[in-house]
Write an enzyme that holds these catalytic residues in place. Structure first.
Site, mmCIF file in Angstrom:
data_model
loop_
_atom_site.group_PDB
_atom_site.id
_atom_site.type_symbol
_atom_site.label_atom_id
_atom_site.label_comp_id
_atom_site.label_asym_id
_atom_site.label_seq_id
_atom_site.Cartn_x
_atom_site.Cartn_y
_atom_site.Cartn_z
ATOM 1 N N GLU A 37 1.107 -0.672 -0.019
ATOM 2 C CA GLU A 37 -0.297 -0.108 0.211
ATOM 3 C C GLU A 37 0.487 1.390 0.185
ATOM 4 O O GLU A 37 0.823 2.233 -0.793
ATOM 5 C CB GLU A 37 -0.696 0.148 1.481
ATOM 6 C CG GLU A 37 -2.192 -1.024 0.906
ATOM 7 C CD GLU A 37 -2.812 -1.059 -0.491
ATOM 8 O OE1 GLU A 37 -2.820 -0.013 -0.735
ATOM 9 O OE2 GLU A 37 -3.541 -1.939 -0.644
ATOM 10 N N TYR A 120 -5.930 6.858 4.393
ATOM 11 C CA TYR A 120 -6.897 5.411 3.006
ATOM 12 C C TYR A 120 -5.108 4.349 3.384
ATOM 13 O O TYR A 120 -5.745 3.459 3.744
ATOM 14 C CB TYR A 120 -6.184 5.919 1.605
ATOM 15 C CG TYR A 120 -5.475 4.772 0.811
ATOM 16 C CD1 TYR A 120 -6.959 4.939 0.113
ATOM 17 C CD2 TYR A 120 -4.443 4.773 1.029
ATOM 18 C CE1 TYR A 120 -6.971 3.448 -0.746
ATOM 19 C CE2 TYR A 120 -4.008 3.426 -0.224
ATOM 20 C CZ TYR A 120 -5.214 2.529 -0.688
ATOM 21 O OH TYR A 120 -5.654 2.073 -1.807
ATOM 22 N N ASP A 138 -10.135 6.167 -2.538
ATOM 23 C CA ASP A 138 -8.708 7.018 -3.400
ATOM 24 C C ASP A 138 -9.291 7.429 -4.187
ATOM 25 O O ASP A 138 -10.565 7.875 -4.650
ATOM 26 C CB ASP A 138 -7.072 5.771 -3.524
ATOM 27 C CG ASP A 138 -8.244 5.093 -3.953
ATOM 28 O OD1 ASP A 138 -9.187 4.693 -4.930
ATOM 29 O OD2 ASP A 138 -7.474 4.081 -4.714
#
Ligand code: SF4
Length: 348
Positions: A37, A120, A138
């Protein structure tokens, strides 16, 4: 208004059959999911895959990364850009090692307190690794959700992120990780920024923008402020031994990376004299020019060469400077702009 159950069913069965194979989709290890991520922020999947493999091979556990020196971590990040991500992540992992005995916390509030973890990353890692009911929002999700609901809210506003999160929360009550990934995958493969593939879209029957003919007008994003351009002069300074002078950055931007001494154009020649404490001749015209783009600014760089009569022993340098042989460039972390300079020097 979307029918929650049938929308989710259509989306997840499409995702089940069409999701791209990615190495981080084959693990439930929160440390690996977190690495992916962080790498995927601002970087495309196809670029990230090789970096992810190299990184996880070299630092297979939280303890391995925690023990590593920052220079080595940056070396494994080199080329991915946005180096503050790597520094923050390294810092956060050291905290996980010392505070949580090497276990990534599964409590979202504790996880959020770690360095570099924004809403996020928090939602992505917590939902994918632990299936906790947090929606990810996102760029892909902003686009897909705006279009599905024909929502003309300005997606650059913080309040709209909050609104989207609230609207999406019921959808992640179960299968949160799958749902979040499916939304992002739909945005990446089908509901793309330009020319979305509405005819192939698995949720077209739920899409309000398609029905209203407004797909191309969404999502709404207010125009970004124009990027600032900074004019920089960069100096390739060679000593008698043929070594090049490089400097490790101490500024926040590209912190810890190496570069040829670089100064804002307005007063840069004086800075070179101050640095070397001797008269040197600087090439009148730049030996080449390049641009380096950041999210918020552009460096417009002119590269000059400085003659090779410098005796390294006569120059007293601060700790963050060193002389380097061109063939040893791999031992230092350089940002992409400096690699261009080094490549040009090598091809001479
Ligand atoms: Fe996006 Fe088109 Fe699907 Fe609507 S129908 S979600 S606009 S791809």
């Amino acid at each position: 208004m979307l029918d929650q159950n049938s929308f989710k069913k259509d989306l997840l069965s499409w995702f089940d059959e069409n999701q791209r194979a990615m190495p981080w989709r084959e693990t439930t290890n929160p440390y690996y999911i977190w690495i992916s991520e962080v790498m995927l922020q601002q970087t495309q999947v196809k670029t990230v895959i090789d970096y992810y493999h190299r990184f996880t091979e070299r630092f297979p556990t939280v303890a391995d990364l925690s023990d590593a020196h920052q220079d080595e971590v940056l070396k494994y990040w080199e080329g991915l850009g946005y180096y503050s991500r790597a520094r923050n992540f390294h810092h956060a992992i050291q905290e996980v090692q010392t505070k949580y005995n090497g276990q990534v916390p599964s409590n979202p509030d504790l996880f959020k307190q770690l360095k570099g973890v924004g809403p996020y990353t928090q939602a992505a890692v917590m939902s994918i690794a632990f299936d906790l009911p947090l929606p990810t929002v996102d760029g892909n999700v902003f686009r897909v959700w705006s279009r599905l609901n024909n929502d003309f809210s300005d997606t650059t506003k913080q309040s709209v992120r909050k609104k989207f999160e609230d609207e999406l929360r019921p959808y992640v009550a179960t299968q949160a990780g799958q749902f979040n990934q499916a939304m992002m995958e739909l945005g990446a493969l089908i509901c793309t920024p330009k020319s979305p593939l509405c005819l192939l879209c698995p949720v077209q029957s739920h899409c309000e923008a398609l029905e209203q003919g407004t797909v191309d007008d969404l999502p709404v994003k207010t125009k970004k402020v124009k990027k600032k351009t900074i004019h920089q002069n960069c100096y390739v300074i060679k000593n008698k031994q043929g070594e090049l002078l490089i400097e490790q950055r101490t500024e926040k931007l590209l912190n810890g990376m190496w570069e040829f001494p670089m100064y804002e154009a307005a007063h840069s020649e004086e800075d070179v004299y101050d640095l070397l404490k001797q008269d040197v001749s600087i090439s009148e015209a730049p030996i080449f020019k390049l641009k380096h783009q950041f999210t918020h600014l552009t460096w417009d760089i002119k590269v000059f060469s400085v003659d090779d009569t410098i005796d390294a022993d006569q120059v007293e340098l601060a700790e963050n400077f060193t002389w380097m042989k061109l063939e040893d460039r791999d031992q230092f972390n350089f940002p992409a702009s400096m690699h261009k300079v080094l490549d040009a020097l090598e091809s001479k």
